[in-house]
Design a protein around this motif. Structure first.
Motif, mmCIF file in Angstrom:
data_model
loop_
_atom_site.group_PDB
_atom_site.id
_atom_site.type_symbol
_atom_site.label_atom_id
_atom_site.label_comp_id
_atom_site.label_asym_id
_atom_site.label_seq_id
_atom_site.Cartn_x
_atom_site.Cartn_y
_atom_site.Cartn_z
ATOM 1 N N ASN A 1 0.783 -1.242 0.000
ATOM 2 C CA ASN A 1 0.000 0.000 0.000
ATOM 3 C C ASN A 1 0.809 1.283 0.000
ATOM 4 N N VAL A 2 2.104 1.203 0.277
ATOM 5 C CA VAL A 2 2.888 2.410 0.534
ATOM 6 C C VAL A 2 4.139 2.456 -0.340
ATOM 7 N N LEU A 3 4.430 3.635 -0.887
ATOM 8 C CA LEU A 3 5.666 3.911 -1.620
ATOM 9 C C LEU A 3 6.620 4.635 -0.690
ATOM 10 N N PHE A 4 7.882 4.204 -0.683
ATOM 11 C CA PHE A 4 8.947 4.873 0.062
ATOM 12 C C PHE A 4 9.907 5.443 -0.981
ATOM 13 N N TYR A 5 10.003 6.770 -1.073
ATOM 14 C CA TYR A 5 10.868 7.376 -2.086
ATOM 15 C C TYR A 5 11.230 8.788 -1.658
ATOM 16 N N ASN A 6 12.501 9.132 -1.762
ATOM 17 C CA ASN A 6 13.000 10.457 -1.410
ATOM 18 C C ASN A 6 12.628 10.868 0.016
ATOM 19 N N GLY A 7 12.669 9.935 0.936
ATOM 20 C CA GLY A 7 12.369 10.248 2.328
ATOM 21 C C GLY A 7 10.899 10.456 2.630
ATOM 22 N N GLU A 8 10.043 10.199 1.676
ATOM 23 C CA GLU A 8 8.605 10.367 1.875
ATOM 24 C C GLU A 8 7.904 9.023 1.769
ATOM 25 N N THR A 9 6.731 8.948 2.369
ATOM 26 C CA THR A 9 5.879 7.772 2.253
ATOM 27 C C THR A 9 4.531 8.229 1.708
ATOM 28 N N LYS A 10 4.112 7.610 0.628
ATOM 29 C CA LYS A 10 2.838 7.975 0.001
ATOM 30 C C LYS A 10 2.008 6.731 -0.246
ATOM 31 N N ARG A 11 0.701 6.889 -0.178
ATOM 32 C CA ARG A 11 -0.226 5.789 -0.444
ATOM 33 C C ARG A 11 -0.245 5.502 -1.945
ATOM 34 N N LEU A 12 -0.167 4.210 -2.297
ATOM 35 C CA LEU A 12 -0.222 3.807 -3.703
ATOM 36 C C LEU A 12 -1.666 3.795 -4.189
ATOM 37 N N LYS A 13 -1.882 4.248 -5.404
ATOM 38 C CA LYS A 13 -3.214 4.232 -6.003
ATOM 39 C C LYS A 13 -3.602 2.842 -6.486
ATOM 40 N N LYS A 14 -2.600 2.033 -6.875
ATOM 41 C CA LYS A 14 -2.848 0.659 -7.332
ATOM 42 C C LYS A 14 -2.138 -0.290 -6.366
ATOM 43 N N PRO A 15 -2.787 -0.609 -5.254
ATOM 44 C CA PRO A 15 -2.134 -1.427 -4.232
ATOM 45 C C PRO A 15 -1.604 -2.748 -4.777
ATOM 46 N N ALA A 16 -0.431 -3.106 -4.308
ATOM 47 C CA ALA A 16 0.233 -4.387 -4.559
ATOM 48 C C ALA A 16 0.768 -4.564 -5.978
ATOM 49 N N MET A 17 0.409 -3.735 -6.936
ATOM 50 C CA MET A 17 0.837 -3.957 -8.323
ATOM 51 C C MET A 17 2.364 -3.969 -8.456
ATOM 52 N N PHE A 18 3.036 -2.978 -7.895
ATOM 53 C CA PHE A 18 4.491 -2.888 -7.975
ATOM 54 C C PHE A 18 5.142 -4.119 -7.364
ATOM 55 N N VAL A 19 4.685 -4.514 -6.181
ATOM 56 C CA VAL A 19 5.263 -5.655 -5.478
ATOM 57 C C VAL A 19 5.071 -6.938 -6.281
ATOM 58 N N VAL A 20 3.875 -7.171 -6.773
ATOM 59 C CA VAL A 20 3.585 -8.392 -7.522
ATOM 60 C C VAL A 20 4.419 -8.460 -8.803
ATOM 61 N N ILE A 21 4.505 -7.361 -9.534
ATOM 62 C CA ILE A 21 5.280 -7.352 -10.783
ATOM 63 C C ILE A 21 6.770 -7.535 -10.491
ATOM 64 N N ALA A 22 7.305 -6.799 -9.525
ATOM 65 C CA ALA A 22 8.738 -6.887 -9.215
ATOM 66 C C ALA A 22 9.110 -8.278 -8.715
ATOM 67 N N GLU A 23 8.315 -8.825 -7.795
ATOM 68 C CA GLU A 23 8.623 -10.165 -7.291
ATOM 69 C C GLU A 23 8.490 -11.208 -8.395
ATOM 70 N N GLY A 24 7.475 -11.091 -9.231
ATOM 71 C CA GLY A 24 7.280 -12.055 -10.315
ATOM 72 C C GLY A 24 8.364 -11.982 -11.370
ATOM 73 N N LEU A 25 8.857 -10.783 -11.646
ATOM 74 C CA LEU A 25 9.876 -10.593 -12.675
ATOM 75 C C LEU A 25 11.271 -11.006 -12.201
ATOM 76 N N PHE A 26 11.623 -10.636 -10.979
ATOM 77 C CA PHE A 26 12.989 -10.851 -10.509
ATOM 78 C C PHE A 26 13.159 -12.020 -9.533
ATOM 79 N N PHE A 27 12.055 -12.533 -8.980
ATOM 80 C CA PHE A 27 12.112 -13.674 -8.064
ATOM 81 C C PHE A 27 11.019 -14.682 -8.423
#
Length: 134
Positions: free
Chosen positions: A98-124
């Protein structure tokens, strides 16, 4: 009239899709990406191939965030990607479902879990079948 429609269209897009992540160097400017998924493994995947560097950069472009920082409990990142450019500068993007960590900030993701699922599926890929439950 066209200007008004353009402003309304951009506003609606940002409201629905969120604000993109800016600041990661473009194609041909990265030399390495290190991908970490601590909930899956302690190993770090290091990518130097141009094609996979572009994949790692493209999945960050799918991230859309809300405008305000999150307050309260945010959890730990599930996936972290650390980029290194040709000048030796590093850029780190991390997220959990649900959360993005970038440049010292934390922001709520608009598309929950998408980044995690794609990154884990692609690289692991060999490890994700046991973690993805949705």
């Amino acid at each position: 009239m066209f200007t008004v429609m353009a402003v309304v269209s951009v506003g609606l897009y940002l409201m629905l899709e969120g604000f993109p992540v800016f600041g990661i160097p473009g194609k041909g400017k990265l030399v390495k990406a290190e991908i970490m998924a601590p909930r899956l493994t302690e190993e770090t995947v290091v990518v130097t191939d141009e094609e996979y560097l572009e994949y790692s950069r493209n999945i960050v472009s799918y991230l859309g965030t809300a405008t305000r920082e999150i307050e309260g409990e945010i959890g730990e990142p599930y996936v972290t990607i650390r980029y290194t450019d040709k000048k030796g500068n590093t850029y780190e993007v991390a997220a959990n479902e649900n959360v993005l960590f970038y440049n010292g900030e934390t922001k709520r993701l608009k598309k929950p879990a998408m980044f995690v699922v794609i990154a884990e599926g692609l690289f692991f890929p060999e490890l994700t079948q046991y973690v993805i439950t949705q």
